[in-house]
Design a protein around this motif. Structure first.
Motif: not given
Ligand SMILES: [Zn+2]
Length: 212
Positions: A100-106, A39-43, A64-66
């Protein structure tokens, strides 16, 4: 840092009591995670929290960005590939999830028009791996005008891109061929903590069903 250290002490003096036996067992017997969770590094995306998992359950890769690079990608891109090989070949996980996820900065950076800053050459090269996702969005999603909608579409396409790339790993091919490994594509919606699973039959992401 103070908050982090306080948290460590709080965990040791509180919740750890509930986990003492489990940690001791895992230390003695080693890990046997059932799932490789990429998955993404997003906190905001916490694999164990959103799947109600325990220590020892998940082998987690956060990047970053899975992004799952193809097996042919070398150099700086190796750590995700190494984790895939280790989890599939050595730990013999039965399931592999790309989440993956919503609002992904990557995904936002991937679709951004302006070139990336020179201060982040590694990030630029890393996101280049997902260039086909950007092309798919440009080609097939021109009807989506809202940035948020395009980013979420990119997050979904990036999951499918990753699932495709998994097939380029010989160890994954072998385990798929003998029917001992299942691949899953999930999308996590941050605002509601809902999970959606990709259904290859309908080619859609639908709310994760209980029996899956
Ligand atoms: Zn992300």
């Amino acid at each position: 840092m103070q908050r982090l250290i306080e948290g460590v002490h709080k965990f040791r003096s509180g919740e750890f009591g509930n986990y003492r036996k489990l940690f001791r067992k895992l230390s003695r017997e080693g890990q046997k995670p059932h799932t490789l969770f990429i998955t993404c590094s997003d906190s905001r995306v916490l694999a164990e929290l959103i799947t109600h998992s325990q220590p020892g359950d998940l082998f987690v890769v956060k990047n970053v960005g899975n992004i799952v690079p193809p097996a042919s990608a070398r150099g700086d891109t190796n750590s995700t590939a190494a984790a895939i090989e280790f989890a599939v070949e050595n730990l013999r996980v039965s399931d592999l999830v790309i989440c993956g996820h919503s609002q992904c900065g990557a995904m936002a950076a991937l679709l951004a028009e302006k070139p990336m800053s020179e201060a982040t050459p590694h990030l630029r090269d890393w996101l280049k791996l997902a260039a086909p996702v950007r092309e798919t969005i440009q080609k097939n999603y021109s009807h989506l005008h809202e940035t948020r909608a395009r980013e979420n579409a990119a997050a979904e396409e990036n999951i499918l891109f990753g699932l495709d790339n998994l097939h380029s790993y010989p160890c994954v091919q072998e385990r798929l061929a003998d029917g001992t490994l299942c691949l899953h594509g999930w999308f996590f919606k941050i605002a509601t903590a809902e999970l959606f699973a990709y259904d290859p039959q309908t080619r859609q992401f639908s709310p994760l069903a209980a029996e899956r």
